[in-house]
Scaffold this motif. Structure first.
Motif, PDB file in Angstrom:
ATOM      1  N   VAL A 128       4.361 -93.825  22.601  1.00 15.28           N
ATOM      2  CA  VAL A 128       4.306 -93.850  23.740  1.00 15.28           C
ATOM      3  C   VAL A 128       3.206 -92.988  24.274  1.00 15.28           C
ATOM      4  O   VAL A 128       2.554 -92.228  23.568  1.00 15.28           O
ATOM      5  CB  VAL A 128       5.556 -92.748  24.313  1.00 15.28           C
ATOM      6  CG1 VAL A 128       6.773 -93.628  24.302  1.00 15.28           C
ATOM      7  CG2 VAL A 128       5.521 -91.477  23.325  1.00 15.28           C
ATOM      8  N   PHE A 145      15.556 -95.630  24.915  1.00 13.40           N
ATOM      9  CA  PHE A 145      15.677 -94.770  23.970  1.00 13.40           C
ATOM     10  C   PHE A 145      17.122 -94.841  23.144  1.00 13.40           C
ATOM     11  O   PHE A 145      16.898 -94.693  22.079  1.00 13.40           O
ATOM     12  CB  PHE A 145      15.564 -93.371  24.442  1.00 13.40           C
ATOM     13  CG  PHE A 145      13.980 -92.903  24.586  1.00 13.40           C
ATOM     14  CD1 PHE A 145      13.330 -91.736  23.836  1.00 13.40           C
ATOM     15  CD2 PHE A 145      13.057 -93.744  25.415  1.00 13.40           C
ATOM     16  CE1 PHE A 145      12.257 -91.446  23.859  1.00 13.40           C
ATOM     17  CE2 PHE A 145      11.755 -93.315  25.346  1.00 13.40           C
ATOM     18  CZ  PHE A 145      11.134 -92.097  24.557  1.00 13.40           C
ATOM     19  N   LYS A 189       9.028 -84.079  27.975  1.00 16.89           N
ATOM     20  CA  LYS A 189      10.084 -85.004  28.385  1.00 16.89           C
ATOM     21  C   LYS A 189      10.588 -86.064  27.327  1.00 16.89           C
ATOM     22  O   LYS A 189      11.833 -86.265  27.148  1.00 16.89           O
ATOM     23  CB  LYS A 189       9.827 -85.538  29.679  1.00 16.89           C
ATOM     24  CG  LYS A 189       9.831 -84.693  30.896  1.00 16.89           C
ATOM     25  CD  LYS A 189       9.820 -85.328  32.317  1.00 16.89           C
ATOM     26  CE  LYS A 189       9.617 -84.427  33.284  1.00 16.89           C
ATOM     27  NZ  LYS A 189       9.233 -85.237  34.709  1.00 16.89           N
ATOM     28  N   ALA A 190       9.379 -86.608  26.692  1.00 14.78           N
ATOM     29  CA  ALA A 190       9.815 -87.674  25.986  1.00 14.78           C
ATOM     30  C   ALA A 190      10.390 -87.270  24.442  1.00 14.78           C
ATOM     31  O   ALA A 190      11.426 -87.851  24.076  1.00 14.78           O
ATOM     32  CB  ALA A 190       8.441 -88.309  25.373  1.00 14.78           C
ATOM     33  N   ALA A 204      14.366 -88.152  23.321  1.00 10.17           N
ATOM     34  CA  ALA A 204      14.216 -88.648  21.803  1.00 10.17           C
ATOM     35  C   ALA A 204      15.408 -87.841  20.931  1.00 10.17           C
ATOM     36  O   ALA A 204      15.980 -88.044  20.506  1.00 10.17           O
ATOM     37  CB  ALA A 204      12.948 -88.589  21.173  1.00 10.17           C
ATOM     38  N   ILE A 247       4.513 -90.242  19.455  1.00  5.73           N
ATOM     39  CA  ILE A 247       3.687 -89.842  20.651  1.00  5.73           C
ATOM     40  C   ILE A 247       1.905 -90.234  20.029  1.00  5.73           C
ATOM     41  O   ILE A 247       1.588 -89.476  19.220  1.00  5.73           O
ATOM     42  CB  ILE A 247       3.893 -88.672  21.003  1.00  5.73           C
ATOM     43  CG1 ILE A 247       5.002 -88.421  21.472  1.00  5.73           C
ATOM     44  CG2 ILE A 247       2.596 -88.081  22.005  1.00  5.73           C
ATOM     45  CD1 ILE A 247       5.411 -87.195  22.260  1.00  5.73           C
ATOM     46  N   CYS A 268       1.566 -90.598  26.701  1.00  2.75           N
ATOM     47  CA  CYS A 268       2.423 -89.729  27.728  1.00  2.75           C
ATOM     48  C   CYS A 268       1.480 -88.949  28.582  1.00  2.75           C
ATOM     49  O   CYS A 268       0.677 -88.122  28.353  1.00  2.75           O
ATOM     50  CB  CYS A 268       2.883 -88.467  26.501  1.00  2.75           C
ATOM     51  SG  CYS A 268       4.443 -89.220  26.021  1.00  2.75           S
ATOM     52  N   LEU A 311      14.266 -95.606  30.919  1.00  8.02           N
ATOM     53  CA  LEU A 311      13.898 -94.895  29.861  1.00  8.02           C
ATOM     54  C   LEU A 311      14.929 -94.470  28.778  1.00  8.02           C
ATOM     55  O   LEU A 311      15.083 -94.839  27.547  1.00  8.02           O
ATOM     56  CB  LEU A 311      13.093 -93.595  30.192  1.00  8.02           C
ATOM     57  CG  LEU A 311      11.797 -93.990  30.506  1.00  8.02           C
ATOM     58  CD1 LEU A 311      10.829 -92.506  30.907  1.00  8.02           C
ATOM     59  CD2 LEU A 311      10.872 -94.387  29.222  1.00  8.02           C
ATOM     60  N   LEU A 332       4.009 -94.096  29.601  1.00  8.05           N
ATOM     61  CA  LEU A 332       4.473 -92.976  30.568  1.00  8.05           C
ATOM     62  C   LEU A 332       3.772 -92.588  31.574  1.00  8.05           C
ATOM     63  O   LEU A 332       3.951 -91.542  31.946  1.00  8.05           O
ATOM     64  CB  LEU A 332       5.316 -92.033  29.761  1.00  8.05           C
ATOM     65  CG  LEU A 332       6.346 -92.640  28.839  1.00  8.05           C
ATOM     66  CD1 LEU A 332       7.112 -91.389  28.061  1.00  8.05           C
ATOM     67  CD2 LEU A 332       7.194 -93.492  29.376  1.00  8.05           C
ATOM     68  N   LEU A 351      10.778 -91.700  18.039  1.00  7.83           N
ATOM     69  CA  LEU A 351       9.806 -91.444  18.848  1.00  7.83           C
ATOM     70  C   LEU A 351       8.219 -91.070  17.942  1.00  7.83           C
ATOM     71  O   LEU A 351       8.250 -90.285  17.100  1.00  7.83           O
ATOM     72  CB  LEU A 351       9.866 -90.449  19.802  1.00  7.83           C
ATOM     73  CG  LEU A 351       8.943 -90.049  20.704  1.00  7.83           C
ATOM     74  CD1 LEU A 351       8.569 -91.022  21.778  1.00  7.83           C
ATOM     75  CD2 LEU A 351       9.212 -88.773  21.507  1.00  7.83           C
ATOM     76  N   SER A 376       4.759 -84.843  30.367  1.00  6.14           N
ATOM     77  CA  SER A 376       5.181 -86.027  29.975  1.00  6.14           C
ATOM     78  C   SER A 376       5.786 -85.978  28.362  1.00  6.14           C
ATOM     79  O   SER A 376       6.718 -86.576  27.825  1.00  6.14           O
ATOM     80  CB  SER A 376       4.232 -87.148  29.997  1.00  6.14           C
ATOM     81  OG  SER A 376       4.760 -88.423  29.776  1.00  6.14           O
ATOM     82  N   SER A 377       4.909 -85.552  27.434  1.00 12.28           N
ATOM     83  CA  SER A 377       5.146 -85.567  26.091  1.00 12.28           C
ATOM     84  C   SER A 377       6.446 -84.678  26.008  1.00 12.28           C
ATOM     85  O   SER A 377       7.331 -84.951  24.940  1.00 12.28           O
ATOM     86  CB  SER A 377       4.038 -85.263  25.115  1.00 12.28           C
ATOM     87  OG  SER A 377       3.306 -84.151  25.782  1.00 12.28           O
TER      88      SER A 377
END
Length: 445
Positions: free
Chosen positions: A176, A167, A219-220, A224, A233, A178, A163, A148, A231, A216-217
């Motif tokens: 990911v 997911f 949002k991930a 999720a 990270i 991130c 994405l 990402l 997920l 970024s993290s």
């Protein structure tokens, strides 16, 4: 082949106890006291040494195929077993990128011939390969890897709809990287206007900033939570990100997990002055406050796994100016020693090191019969001497690139023996020529 290890201090499942261990062929067959040495092929007296499960490194870049002047599966797995790492999970940003099932299987074919350690290779995601991702076999592939943030080749996944599809549709673990690309580009342009290509390294953590990581993290994690995806990270590098993770449920029940790398637990931005581009990583090594926050989250179980993100480049490549010098560095031979030094300094217990480097990767990825010292489990084991010093030098570095950011560092522990599937692959500074690594298997529904 039967090997008996006598009088070891066994570190396993939150205990340290003295005992013997019998290996028969590739399995641990017996753990106990005063096991008879009759009818065994080899006896190792481990008096005064500690026996740990082999380390499982869930994130490495061994550079094969396509980038083998930096490292390859044979050279880097040799370095791994010398450091007590018996299993690794390698990332898909080789050349070509491992983004089809055929390209992924080619890496497994290479490893079957060349790897000293057990191996798994992650399937890479792109903006347009969902169909290939969904073909991935959860039984014999560790997971799906998504970048990402900027990466090698066509591997930046930045399409929100893509994405969401990945997911929502894959049942496999999604790992990911991130960092928010737009934030990094804006920051880079700001410093390039002032310094051109000769940006001082001290600004690296401000370019690949805390904000870029957290945007970024977070949002991930949000995606999720919405989709129910599994997920993981990779390489969390900021104190702020640690608030995204839970420690109130057992690891086996977590749907969102995290990893920290040894360099983010070791270096800070203050080290850029002396180490320069040798410690240029993505995500960047950040401040002392971030390092302290990572340690706190590691010890209270918001962070689940310790790994390396081992990513060798040649010395010559690392000497380029900031904008041209690649990010990444070699660490897999020395990660366990780094953590044992932190044990010596009172920062972490031996039991916790084993939990984060051996047990938890096995639980998190659902690896079959590895990561613990248990009867019936594969005999992936490492003996360490906590009273023998080891100084990192050009003469004992096994990485193909021939250098380490730790050169000159004196550790007060040493890996003396490493077993992979019951085979003694490393003993007192020498790696055997036999390659006994196996493809990791995963017990998943």
């Amino acid at each position: 082949m039967r090997t008996l290890i006598k009088n070891a201090e066994i570190v396993n499942e939150n205990q340290v106890f003295k005992g013997d261990l019998l290996i028969e062929n590739d399995f641990i067959s017996k753990i106990g006291n005063n096991i008879s040495a009759g009818n065994v092929d080899r006896v190792i007296d481990a008096e005064g040494k500690y026996l740990l499960p082999g380390v499982i490194d869930d994130q490495v870049h061994f550079r094969e195929p396509g980038l083998t002047w930096k490292g390859d599966i044979e050279s880097e797995s040799r370095a791994a077993v010398a450091g007590g790492v018996t299993s690794f999970m390698e990332q898909p940003n080789t050349v070509p990128n491992a983004v089809t099932q055929e390209l992924l299987e080619e890496k497994y074919r290479i490893a079957a011939e060349k790897s000293f350690a057990n191996y798994s290779f992650m399937m890479g995601g792109t903006n347009d390969n969902l169909e290939e991702i969904l073909k991935t076999n959860p039984r014999n592939v560790a997971g799906i890897k998504l970048f990402l943030g900027s990466s090698t080749g066509n591997m930046l996944v930045d399409n929100p709809e893509t994405l969401k599809e990945i997911f929502s549709k894959t049942k496999m673990l999604i790992a990911v990287h991130c960092e928010d690309e737009a934030t990094i580009r804006t920051n880079t342009e700001k410093y390039k206007k002032e310094y051109g290509d000769h940006i001082p390294m001290k600004f690296h953590h401000l370019i690949r900033s805390k904000e870029a990581c957290y945007i970024s993290s977070s949002k991930a994690v949000e995606l999720a939570e919405k989709t129910g995806a599994r997920l993981h990270i990779f390489h969390v590098s900021t104190a702020k990100e640690t608030a995204l993770f839970r420690n109130d449920i057992p690891l086996k029940d977590k749907k969102i997990t995290s990893e920290v790398c040894v360099h983010h637990l070791t270096f800070t931005d203050a080290d850029y002055e002396t180490k320069g581009t040798l410690i240029k990583w993505n995500p960047a090594v950040k401040t002392q406050k971030d390092k302290d926050g990572l340690w706190e989250a590691l010890l209270d179980d918001r962070i689940d796994v310790i790994a390396t993100d081992h990513a060798p480049h040649t010395w010559e490549e690392k000497q380029h100016v900031y904008t041209k010098a690649p990010s990444g560095g070699p660490l897999v031979q020395h990660s366990l020693l780094i953590m044992l030094e932190n044990f010596r300094n009172g920062k972490i217990s031996l039991e916790k090191i084993v939990e984060k480097m051996c047990h938890n990767p096995a639980i998190l990825f659902q690896i079959e019969k590895r990561g613990f010292i248990r009867e019936g489990y594969k005999a992936d084991l490492v003996l360490v001497d906590l009273k023998e010093n080891f100084t990192v030098s050009k003469e004992n570095i096994l990485y193909k690139c021939g250098w380490s950011p730790l050169e000159g560092t004196e550790f007060h522990s040493k890996v003396t023996h490493t077993f992979v599937n019951g085979h003694l692959v490393f003993e007192n500074g020498k790696v055997s020529e036999g390659k006994f690594g196996e493809r990791l298997l995963f017990h998943r529904d």
